[in-house]
Design a protein around this motif. Structure first.
Motif, PDB file in Angstrom:
ATOM      1  N   CYS A  10       0.925  -1.220  -0.127  1.00 38.54           N
ATOM      2  CA  CYS A  10      -0.115  -0.074  -0.097  1.00 38.54           C
ATOM      3  C   CYS A  10       0.747   1.382  -0.064  1.00 38.54           C
ATOM      4  N   GLY A  11       1.691   1.134  -0.864  1.00 41.17           N
ATOM      5  CA  GLY A  11       2.801   2.456  -0.900  1.00 41.17           C
ATOM      6  C   GLY A  11       3.833   2.434   0.441  1.00 41.17           C
ATOM      7  N   GLY A  12       3.738   1.589   1.155  1.00 44.08           N
ATOM      8  CA  GLY A  12       4.575   1.839   2.426  1.00 44.08           C
ATOM      9  C   GLY A  12       5.416   0.533   2.504  1.00 44.08           C
ATOM     10  N   GLU A  13       6.296   0.545   3.605  1.00 50.49           N
ATOM     11  CA  GLU A  13       7.114  -0.699   3.875  1.00 50.49           C
ATOM     12  C   GLU A  13       6.664  -1.403   5.241  1.00 50.49           C
ATOM     13  N   ASP A  14       6.312  -2.712   5.087  1.00 48.60           N
ATOM     14  CA  ASP A  14       6.000  -3.409   6.338  1.00 48.60           C
ATOM     15  C   ASP A  14       7.341  -3.898   7.165  1.00 48.60           C
ATOM     16  N   LEU A  15       7.419  -3.815   8.402  1.00 45.99           N
ATOM     17  CA  LEU A  15       8.573  -3.880   9.219  1.00 45.99           C
ATOM     18  C   LEU A  15       8.417  -4.699  10.353  1.00 45.99           C
ATOM     19  N   VAL A  16       9.434  -5.688  10.480  1.00 42.00           N
ATOM     20  CA  VAL A  16       9.213  -6.917  11.327  1.00 42.00           C
ATOM     21  C   VAL A  16       9.677  -6.029  12.918  1.00 42.00           C
ATOM     22  N   PHE A  17      10.869  -5.449  13.131  1.00 41.81           N
ATOM     23  CA  PHE A  17      10.887  -4.744  14.384  1.00 41.81           C
ATOM     24  C   PHE A  17      11.248  -3.365  14.051  1.00 41.81           C
ATOM     25  N   ARG A  18      10.358  -2.620  14.880  1.00 40.30           N
ATOM     26  CA  ARG A  18      10.314  -1.150  14.644  1.00 40.30           C
ATOM     27  C   ARG A  18      10.286  -0.548  16.096  1.00 40.30           C
ATOM     28  N   THR A  19      10.752   0.565  16.301  1.00 40.39           N
ATOM     29  CA  THR A  19      10.616   1.332  17.643  1.00 40.39           C
ATOM     30  C   THR A  19       9.303   2.055  17.441  1.00 40.39           C
ATOM     31  N   ASN A  20       8.646   2.365  18.565  1.00 40.74           N
ATOM     32  CA  ASN A  20       7.426   3.251  18.556  1.00 40.74           C
ATOM     33  C   ASN A  20       7.999   4.597  18.572  1.00 40.74           C
ATOM     34  N   PRO A  21       7.435   5.372  17.393  1.00 38.22           N
ATOM     35  CA  PRO A  21       7.932   6.644  17.296  1.00 38.22           C
ATOM     36  C   PRO A  21       7.258   7.569  18.328  1.00 38.22           C
ATOM     37  N   GLY A  22       6.146   7.115  18.911  1.00 38.32           N
ATOM     38  CA  GLY A  22       5.464   8.044  19.764  1.00 38.32           C
ATOM     39  C   GLY A  22       5.789   7.921  21.248  1.00 38.32           C
ATOM     40  N   ASP A  23       6.764   6.885  21.564  1.00 33.41           N
ATOM     41  CA  ASP A  23       7.399   6.845  22.971  1.00 33.41           C
ATOM     42  C   ASP A  23       8.714   7.122  22.883  1.00 33.41           C
ATOM     43  N   ASP A  24       8.770   8.562  23.430  1.00 32.38           N
ATOM     44  CA  ASP A  24      10.035   9.122  23.542  1.00 32.38           C
ATOM     45  C   ASP A  24      10.709   8.948  24.824  1.00 32.38           C
ATOM     46  N   ASP A  25      10.130   8.433  25.702  1.00 36.85           N
ATOM     47  CA  ASP A  25      10.906   8.043  27.091  1.00 36.85           C
ATOM     48  C   ASP A  25      11.672   6.998  27.093  1.00 36.85           C
ATOM     49  N   MET A  26      11.066   5.603  26.522  1.00 37.71           N
ATOM     50  CA  MET A  26      11.679   4.498  26.518  1.00 37.71           C
ATOM     51  C   MET A  26      11.185   3.562  25.646  1.00 37.71           C
ATOM     52  N   ASN A  27      11.657   2.766  24.915  1.00 43.45           N
ATOM     53  CA  ASN A  27      11.466   1.569  23.956  1.00 43.45           C
ATOM     54  C   ASN A  27      12.169   0.334  24.760  1.00 43.45           C
ATOM     55  N   TRP A  28      11.280  -0.408  25.176  1.00 44.83           N
ATOM     56  CA  TRP A  28      11.936  -1.521  26.042  1.00 44.83           C
ATOM     57  C   TRP A  28      12.521  -2.663  25.373  1.00 44.83           C
ATOM     58  N   PRO A  29      13.707  -3.196  25.701  1.00 40.97           N
ATOM     59  CA  PRO A  29      14.326  -4.126  24.881  1.00 40.97           C
ATOM     60  C   PRO A  29      13.857  -5.271  24.346  1.00 40.97           C
ATOM     61  N   ILE A  30      14.152  -5.866  23.148  1.00 41.83           N
ATOM     62  CA  ILE A  30      13.519  -7.057  22.516  1.00 41.83           C
ATOM     63  C   ILE A  30      14.427  -8.046  22.773  1.00 41.83           C
ATOM     64  N   ASN A  31      14.064  -9.575  23.209  1.00 45.04           N
ATOM     65  CA  ASN A  31      14.756 -10.603  23.476  1.00 45.04           C
ATOM     66  C   ASN A  31      14.498 -11.456  22.465  1.00 45.04           C
ATOM     67  N   ALA A  32      15.294 -11.537  21.308  1.00 53.09           N
ATOM     68  CA  ALA A  32      15.123 -12.432  20.254  1.00 53.09           C
ATOM     69  C   ALA A  32      15.945 -13.718  20.020  1.00 53.09           C
ATOM     70  N   THR A  33      15.228 -14.749  19.759  1.00 56.38           N
ATOM     71  CA  THR A  33      15.904 -16.023  19.746  1.00 56.38           C
ATOM     72  C   THR A  33      15.345 -16.866  18.853  1.00 56.38           C
ATOM     73  N   ASN A  34      15.932 -17.489  17.980  1.00 64.30           N
ATOM     74  CA  ASN A  34      15.413 -18.644  16.682  1.00 64.30           C
ATOM     75  C   ASN A  34      14.186 -17.871  16.064  1.00 64.30           C
ATOM     76  N   ILE A  35      14.677 -16.768  15.395  1.00 65.06           N
ATOM     77  CA  ILE A  35      13.797 -15.946  14.408  1.00 65.06           C
ATOM     78  C   ILE A  35      13.989 -16.676  13.075  1.00 65.06           C
ATOM     79  N   LYS A  36      12.973 -16.758  12.422  1.00 61.96           N
ATOM     80  CA  LYS A  36      13.128 -17.024  10.985  1.00 61.96           C
ATOM     81  C   LYS A  36      12.332 -16.088   9.943  1.00 61.96           C
ATOM     82  N   PHE A  37      12.830 -16.043   8.973  1.00 62.68           N
ATOM     83  CA  PHE A  37      12.226 -14.983   7.955  1.00 62.68           C
ATOM     84  C   PHE A  37      11.959 -15.636   6.568  1.00 62.68           C
ATOM     85  N   ARG A  38      10.681 -15.490   6.087  1.00 59.45           N
ATOM     86  CA  ARG A  38      10.359 -15.986   4.775  1.00 59.45           C
ATOM     87  C   ARG A  38       9.918 -14.834   3.939  1.00 59.45           C
ATOM     88  N   SER A  39      10.477 -14.586   2.763  1.00 56.23           N
ATOM     89  CA  SER A  39      10.213 -13.470   1.846  1.00 56.23           C
ATOM     90  C   SER A  39      10.183 -12.208   2.471  1.00 56.23           C
TER      91      SER A  39
END
Length: 332
Positions: A10-39
């Motif tokens: 729809c004219g934009g880009e889908d993103l898997v991991f993205r910060t919350n642009p409206g959360d200026d105080d703190m974006n909490w850590p993401i703990n990532a293991t065994n992540i798989k991508f397809r296309s």
């Protein structure tokens, strides 16, 4: 977890991991293991948003960016996010616009002056003590322009919180807080602002901001810490997500000689130079041999009355309280 078909839509880009642009105080850590991508293309995996320029105002983040988008952290525990099979961390460019756009209010001129001054009053050149800017990195850290982030291998980045427990925590500003990792020819200087003003008084902001400062450190090395204001009389240290990890040795500067007591989970921790031959509280003469080693316990500490630095090991998960005692320090 498998993420599939993230791409142009729809004219934009889908993103898997993205910060919350409206959360200026703190974006909490993401703990990532065994992540798989397809296309999923490389540029659709991660994106760190730029801090909002409109939030630099007295009603929000005051005179430079808040920290929420500059302290985002992804633990890529097995390298599956970057698909490089190398465990590491994904961190933002915390020095974005350093000595660049003056409206961003970020640069060497904001570093507290005592941090670049010797005991005899001489100025220390920035290139001699803090030639690098942003969060601590090494040669394994590679910048990805599409992500607006670094991928580092082998560095244990952690979120450290410094929380004022004083009564004036909402009305007395402590920042910019300078965090200098590995001081010297390979030093990295980072400036921390704190959360924005969320108060409202009859339709206007109340000029109240919590003195709870979110920073990012690397374990296994020393970090020099300096407030732009007088340090709180009582404050708390947290190191998140570091169970079983190495310590961070903090070197916190205090402008006055005071008795600073360290507590871990409410238990008093003797300084390394305590005189155990005396029944009452008494300290041995200052000596650099009392500076705690990184393999010492959480809360190991020593105050150097000559330089004004408090050395304390922060390892977690228990929090550390630093309390200024109402006693007079005499020099004879």
């Amino acid at each position: 977890i498998t993420f599939s078909n993230f791409g142009t839509s729809c004219g934009g880009e889908d993103l898997v991991f993205r910060t919350n642009p409206g959360d200026d105080d703190m974006n909490w850590p993401i703990n990532a293991t065994n992540i798989k991508f397809r296309s999923v293309e490389q540029n659709n995996k991660v994106y760190i948003d730029k801090p909002l320029a409109g939030k630099i105002s007295p009603a929000d983040c005051t005179d430079f960016d808040c920290d929420g988008l500059k302290k985002a952290l992804i633990f890529d525990n097995d390298g599956s996010v970057a698909e490089d099979s190398a465990p590491g961390t994904i961190i933002p460019d915390s020095a974005y616009e350093w000595d660049g756009n003056p409206a961003k209010g970020l640069g060497y001129y904001r570093v507290p002056k005592p941090m670049i001054t010797t005991l005899n009053g001489d100025k220390i050149a920035y290139e001699d003590k803090m030639p690098n800017t942003g969060i601590y990195r090494d040669s394994t850290c590679l910048y990805n322009n599409l992500w607006r982030a670094y991928k580092c291998n082998g560095i244990q980045h952690r979120i450290m919180i410094i929380e004022s427990m004083d009564r004036d925590t909402k009305i007395r500003r402590l920042s910019p807080l300078a965090i200098l990792a590995n001081p010297g020819s390979d030093g990295y200087i980072d400036l921390v602002n704190g959360p924005q003003d969320h108060s409202c008084c009859s339709g206007y902001t109340c000029a109240e901001r919590l003195s709870t400062l979110f920073s990012m450190v690397a374990t296994g090395i020393e970090h020099e810490v300096m407030f732009s204001s007088i340090p709180p009389q009582n404050f708390k240290l947290h190191l998140l997500h570091n169970e079983g990890g190495e310590a961070v040795r903090l070197k916190i500067w205090f402008p006055k000689q005071q008795r600073l007591d360290i507590y871990v989970d409410g238990k008093f921790i003797n300084p390394n130079n305590i005189d155990t031959t005396k029944e009452s509280y008494n300290l041995l003469p200052p000596d650099n041999s009392y500076i705690p080693a990184l393999n010492e316990m959480n809360g190991a500490n020593y105050f150097d009355p000559i330089s004004g630095h408090l050395y304390v090991n922060l390892k977690g998960p228990s929090t550390i309280d630093i309390k200024t005692q109402p006693v007079v320090v005499l020099k004879m």
